[in-house]
Design a protein around this motif. Structure first.
Motif: not given
Length: 811
Positions: A533-534, A559-562, A569-573
């Motif tokens: 997620v950029p 993939p959702y931090r919120f 939320g940005d995410l590269n995981r």
């Protein structure tokens, strides 16, 4: 309606010491158990039997006549009198329909419409036995009159005696100088003694005049008029009062139940609180084929203020009206279209703290308001709602006031063909709340409308040996905002577009495994999940419903931090995990599950509630800065184990292998016995600041590591006795948060529930200085077939002691 009322209906409760002269009923002394169709269980007594025996009606001694009106009989002697009467002697048995008379001598009038019987006699009729010294019985209807009567109603387990018992033509029974009890023969724990008693088995209630309640032959209460149920059906009348006495004074509530119709009822409850005044409460319920609802409320005019010191915080509402209302309605217009209405409000945030009547003072934190229309089709799901909450804090800060959704419109759909699917999610909501914009953070100062669109496409391969699911979702969010005149350069019409890309895959390997005499399948299940997620600049976006999610096993694969739509939320995981399960071949039940996983981060996470894509949390806020910059997540380990049919355990650990510290841990051991025994051992640890949804500035923030031990048990010693207990200990602050001990005794004709509890009330904050201790003793006493005194704490016990199911004392 589902409301079982086996409590008495009181027309008035008067101190017995001044009125015994009005109630001099003297029923005959009870008969031996063998004369009342009572059969002891002996060696075949069921394990759950509360009584030492049971009432059994013997078979009829004569067959029924050709018609219900025909009288058949047998006797050893038969003579005619001078005026045409028939005199039967010896062992006389007469039967008419379901009624049967047994007597040594019976005289039948010349008109053949009346039978006069000498005693000792027995009259039986469909589960009813009456014994007496003399009787007059109608041979054309169900009328009867018996002197020195003793009666038993087998199914209801009722027995008693009367100087005179009349069975009226309409099937009711009228008793003079009578007694009534559900205690087994030989027990006089309690009985109701009355000058005039009317029992109506058709409608299911009894009515008594000049009645007194005796406990062990000692008078304790007197009623000039009393109406009570004799079965489980609902009846209009006064219920047993709820009475408590404490250092704050007397608290007396007298409910009145109104059985309006089979599908409607109401309960009105005047409640006198010594240090506050008269509180009038009520409940109305209705049930229709497609609709149901309930209205609750209470009102106190001019609160006397309570027992606290004058001018103290506890008396802040002195002289004010206190009230609450809670309305609920739900129904359906069709199988696919349903609706729901809810409106709750209270005069102030302290109402339920001051007047809550539930044992344990369960906290009511908000009053919901909702109007919802929901359509569920084969493809589309549509919803329209208006929603809000009244938060019950005192005082209530502006930043703690929730947003109202006025309205919120949702349209979701899903199409699938083979493994390929398309998904559409959309929502349009107008957010509003009444606050001072200058008293809240700028991101919370706006009101307005939000449009959120989330189309997605994906493909799911799901054979027995594993799964693979690539997915692409596009999140578009746009706003139309109003800052209520607040001077700001923030964009009033911001928007955001962000893709969410994820690939989830796993394999399942199986092998047979023998353990003892049982066959199992053991699995080995590796799993990988990549999410990207950029970062997008979200500083201009408001915060209507965003909350950062704490890390967990589920978050490894999301993939959702919120939560909410205001922050993405940005995410590269890359997450990786390994699970192994042990499954029984015969039932497929999982006996053991082991799970281990972690995530690798390829970039820092910049987005927090401020929405800045370029700035990380300050280093001074160590926990948040560490969570945003760490290279890998906590190591997550889980284990669930069923040790046979009765024992089970679980363990979960979140461990930071970089800082070498535990972030969260929990463990539990449970025992469940089919006989009702329960044991729970629990442990919980949580690092300070672990939950990112609670900010340091929030009242709910705890500035300490949380470590708690929780022990609870319920021991069903036998069908009569339950022992319960709980201890919740805060090891961090060396204090007991909750402790209770109690006993429940359930006998053939009465039940007792006695519990002591002491607990810490956190006053809805995480600040130790706000906490205070409270304690109480709960007592409930039930006379089966008549009613009970005290409120039922069964619901609370089920929450405090997981797995425990309290016995219904009224049965």
């Amino acid at each position: 309606m589902g409301k079982r009322l086996t409590r008495t209906a009181l027309a008035g409760l008067v101190g017995a010491t001044s009125l015994w002269g009005l109630a001099q009923a003297a029923p005959p002394e009870p008969l031996a158990a063998s004369q009342l169709d009572w059969h002891p269980w002996g060696d075949q007594r069921p394990a759950d039997a509360l009584c030492r025996g049971r009432y059994l009606m013997p078979d009829y001694r004569l067959p029924a006549g050709a018609t219900p009106e025909e009288v058949v009989g047998s006797s050893e002697q038969a003579n005619y009198g001078a005026d045409g009467e028939v005199i039967l002697g010896g062992e006389v048995v007469l039967r008419r329909g379901t009624s049967q008379l047994e007597s040594p001598r019976v005289r039948v009038t010349a008109e053949r419409d009346l039978a006069l019987a000498d005693g000792p006699l027995a009259l039986r009729d469909a589960g009813l036995l009456v014994r007496g010294e003399a009787a007059e019985l109608s041979l054309v209807d169900d009328g009867a009159s018996i002197d020195q009567a003793h009666y038993v109603a087998h199914e209801q387990r009722l027995r008693g005696g009367a100087q005179r018992l009349e069975r009226l033509a309409d099937g009711r029974f009228r008793l003079a100088s009578a007694s009534f009890t559900r205690c087994e023969p030989g027990s006089e724990l309690w009985r109701l003694v009355t000058g005039d008693l009317l029992l109506d088995r058709e409608s299911g209630f009894g009515t008594a005049r000049h009645a007194r309640l005796e406990l062990g032959r000692v008078p304790v209460f007197y009623w000039p008029w009393l109406r009570f149920p004799i079965d489980d059906r609902r009846h209009t009348g006064f219920l047993w009062p709820v009475l408590s006495v404490s250092g704050d004074g007397l608290d007396y509530a007298q409910p009145y139940y109104w059985n309006i119709a089979p599908n409607r009822d109401a309960t009105l409850t005047p409640r006198w609180i010594g240090d506050r005044g008269l509180l009038l409460g009520g409940q109305y319920r209705y049930l229709y084929a497609s609709d149901a609802g309930q209205l609750d409320g209470a009102f106190l005019s001019g609160d006397d203020g309570g027992s606290g010191p004058a001018g103290g915080a506890g008396r802040r509402f002195e002289g004010e009206d206190r009230w609450y209302v809670d309305f609920r309605h739900q129904g359906r217009a069709s199988e696919r279209l349903r609706y729901e209405l809810r409106y709750g409000a209270a005069s102030d945030g302290r109402y339920f703290d001051d007047f809550g009547g539930d044992f344990g003072e369960r906290t009511t934190t908000y009053m919901p308001r909702l109007a919802r229309l929901d359509y569920r089709g084969e493809v589309w799901r549509l919803e329209a709602r208006a929603q809000g909450f009244q938060r019950l804090d005192e005082p209530l800060l502006d930043r703690d006031k929730p947003f109202y959704r006025l309205p919120s419109l949702t349209a979701d759909a899903r199409w699938q063909q083979g493994g390929f699917y398309q998904q559409w999610r959309s929502n349009l909501t107008h957010f509003w709340r009444d606050v001072d914009p200058g008293a809240v953070p700028l991101r919370e100062a706006a009101t307005g409308t939000r449009l959120h669109l989330a189309p997605a496409v994906g493909w799911r391969l799901d054979p027995s040996w594993g799964h693979l699911e690539p997915r692409l979702e596009w999140l578009h969010t746009a706003y139309d905002l109003d800052y209520d005149g607040l001077a700001t350069t923030r964009d009033r019409r911001p928007d955001r577009n962000v893709p969410v890309v994820s690939v989830d895959g796993g394999l399942v390997f199986e092998r047979p495994l023998a353990w003892g005499d049982t066959g199992y399948r053991q699995t080995l299940e590796p799993r990988l999940n990549y999410a990207y997620v950029p970062a997008r600049d979200q500083r201009e976006l408001p915060d209507f419903d965003a909350s950062e999610r704490p890390f967990s096993w589920q978050q490894l694969w999301s993939p959702y931090r919120f939560s909410g739509a205001d922050r993405v939320g940005d995410l590269n995981r890359l997450s990786y995990g390994l699970s192994s399960r042990l499954l029984e071949d015969a039932s497929g039940r999982e006996r053991l599950g082991l799970h281990l996983g972690q995530a690798l981060y390829f970039e820092d996470r910049h987005i927090d509630l401020e929405g800045d894509p370029d700035t990380l949390p300050p280093a001074a806020d160590f926990q948040r800065h560490h969570n945003a910059t760490r290279d890998r997540s906590p190591l997550v380990a889980r284990a669930d184990w069923r040790h046979g049919a009765r024992w089970s355990s679980y363990y979960e650990l979140l461990y930071d292998d970089q800082l070498e510290q535990t972030e969260k841990a929990s463990a539990g051991l449970q025992y469940r016995d089919p006989r009702g025994h329960v044991l729970n051992l629990g442990y919980r640890w949580e690092l300070q600041g672990f939950d990112p949804s609670v900010e340091v500035s929030d009242d709910a923030f705890r500035d300490f590591d949380r470590e708690e031990f929780d022990v609870s048990f319920a021991w069903r010693a036998n069908a009569r006795v339950d022992l319960i207990g709980r201890l919740l200990y805060d090891n961090t602050n060396d204090r007991t948060l909750d402790q209770l001990a109690g006993v429940q005794w359930n006998d053939c004709c009465y039940g007792v529930q006695l519990v002591w509890r002491e607990w810490v009330d956190d006053n809805d904050t995480g600040i130790l200085a706000d906490d205070f201790s409270d304690r109480g003793v709960f007592l409930r006493f039930v006379l089966k077939g008549l009613g009970g005194v005290g409120g039922d704490a069964g619901d609370y016990f089920e929450q405090a002691i997981p797995g425990y199911r309290p016995t219904d004392l009224s049965l």
